[in-house]
Design a protein around this motif. Sequence first.
Motif, PDB file in Angstrom:
ATOM      1  N   SER A 274      86.890  -6.458  22.796  1.00  0.00           N
ATOM      2  CA  SER A 274      86.260  -6.162  21.583  1.00  0.00           C
ATOM      3  C   SER A 274      85.379  -7.562  21.401  1.00  0.00           C
ATOM      4  O   SER A 274      84.833  -7.673  19.851  1.00  0.00           O
ATOM      5  CB  SER A 274      87.153  -6.307  19.931  1.00  0.00           C
ATOM      6  OG  SER A 274      87.869  -7.935  20.236  1.00  0.00           O
TER       7      SER A 274
ATOM      8  N   ASP B 240      80.879   0.567  16.255  1.00  0.00           N
ATOM      9  CA  ASP B 240      82.303   0.717  16.317  1.00  0.00           C
ATOM     10  C   ASP B 240      82.872   0.536  14.726  1.00  0.00           C
ATOM     11  O   ASP B 240      83.825   1.131  14.186  1.00  0.00           O
ATOM     12  CB  ASP B 240      83.059   0.291  17.401  1.00  0.00           C
ATOM     13  CG  ASP B 240      83.028   1.361  18.464  1.00  0.00           C
ATOM     14  OD1 ASP B 240      81.988   2.210  18.235  1.00  0.00           O
ATOM     15  OD2 ASP B 240      83.244   1.197  20.197  1.00  0.00           O
TER      16      ASP B 240
ATOM     17  N   ASN C 103      81.939   2.023  12.257  1.00  0.00           N
ATOM     18  CA  ASN C 103      82.482   3.541  11.581  1.00  0.00           C
ATOM     19  C   ASN C 103      83.792   3.460  11.549  1.00  0.00           C
ATOM     20  O   ASN C 103      84.124   4.470  10.761  1.00  0.00           O
ATOM     21  CB  ASN C 103      82.135   4.533  13.369  1.00  0.00           C
ATOM     22  CG  ASN C 103      83.058   5.529  13.474  1.00  0.00           C
ATOM     23  OD1 ASN C 103      81.825   6.076  12.796  1.00  0.00           O
ATOM     24  ND2 ASN C 103      84.068   5.853  14.104  1.00  0.00           N
ATOM     25  N   ASP C 104      84.450   2.233  11.509  1.00  0.00           N
ATOM     26  CA  ASP C 104      85.907   2.201  11.138  1.00  0.00           C
ATOM     27  C   ASP C 104      85.268   2.146   9.453  1.00  0.00           C
ATOM     28  O   ASP C 104      86.655   2.485   8.659  1.00  0.00           O
ATOM     29  CB  ASP C 104      86.491   1.026  11.691  1.00  0.00           C
ATOM     30  CG  ASP C 104      87.325   1.513  13.344  1.00  0.00           C
ATOM     31  OD1 ASP C 104      86.924   3.029  13.160  1.00  0.00           O
ATOM     32  OD2 ASP C 104      87.574   0.736  13.927  1.00  0.00           O
TER      33      ASP C 104
ATOM     34  N   GLN D 100      83.722  10.833  16.158  1.00  0.00           N
ATOM     35  CA  GLN D 100      82.582  10.710  16.885  1.00  0.00           C
ATOM     36  C   GLN D 100      82.591  12.195  17.723  1.00  0.00           C
ATOM     37  O   GLN D 100      82.221  11.773  19.055  1.00  0.00           O
ATOM     38  CB  GLN D 100      82.423   9.977  17.457  1.00  0.00           C
ATOM     39  CG  GLN D 100      82.938   8.548  15.959  1.00  0.00           C
ATOM     40  CD  GLN D 100      82.061   7.050  16.163  1.00  0.00           C
ATOM     41  OE1 GLN D 100      80.823   7.015  16.294  1.00  0.00           O
ATOM     42  NE2 GLN D 100      82.998   6.338  17.271  1.00  0.00           N
TER      43      GLN D 100
ATOM     44  N   LYS E  72      81.808   6.216  26.771  1.00  0.00           N
ATOM     45  CA  LYS E  72      82.596   5.028  27.324  1.00  0.00           C
ATOM     46  C   LYS E  72      81.922   5.267  28.740  1.00  0.00           C
ATOM     47  O   LYS E  72      82.032   3.557  28.599  1.00  0.00           O
ATOM     48  CB  LYS E  72      83.179   5.247  26.741  1.00  0.00           C
ATOM     49  CG  LYS E  72      83.788   5.460  25.113  1.00  0.00           C
ATOM     50  CD  LYS E  72      85.178   6.276  24.936  1.00  0.00           C
ATOM     51  CE  LYS E  72      85.082   6.040  23.073  1.00  0.00           C
ATOM     52  NZ  LYS E  72      86.016   6.735  22.607  1.00  0.00           N
TER      53      LYS E  72
END
Length: 217
Positions: A2, A42, A45-46, A194, A202
């Motif tokens: 991350s 990401d 998106n969360d 998504q 990915k």
Amino acid sequence: TSKDLKSETTTPGRKSQSVVTGSARKVKDNAADWHNLILKWDRLNDEGSTIANNIVNLGLNKDSHEKMQVMMESRDTSSTSVPENAIRNSSELEEMCDNLLSVVDKMTHIVSKMQKLVSSEKGIIDLETFQYGTGGRQSPLFQTWPTSQFADVSSKLYEAYNQELTLKRDILQELAHTTNPDLSMVYLSCWLYQPYVDDSAKLLLESLLLETGHRPV
């Protein structure tokens, strides 16, 4: 991982002692940018998923309250006042929709940066065509990929996230006005999982990071 990636000054493997310059350095920087942009996406998106859930919950509660209010008014036609909690719910719903709009705006900015990465990769191909002719360079910039493959991967990643952005915009427009619980759950699921950013996208990113040395072989 991350963590944000930073472009290193060396290439992987046997070229690890040489400084990356020119096209190789630009491609490596672009790969790091792809990773970091997708990481930011990401996170958004969360964040958006949490806001969308709150919108649905508040919207469904507001709809239930309005139905109850209609029943009460049908029994008492003299009742014309708007309940304080209904006003509060409408205000909260409007604020959450604005927050979700802000998330989508940030996602739009990310996709615009992705588009610039695609243009950058195509510019590298044009430069190498000028330098080496239509056949391009004979040796790969890093391990095995021809230069054109970096542009191809970038284009596929951009298309995936651009399509996902279009879906996000549609969900934003519909979410607050939907009173059907089943349809609301479909919207929430689409936002979170998504469908346009699948495992193949990915894999493309991981392959790009591996080829450019951001991932260990």
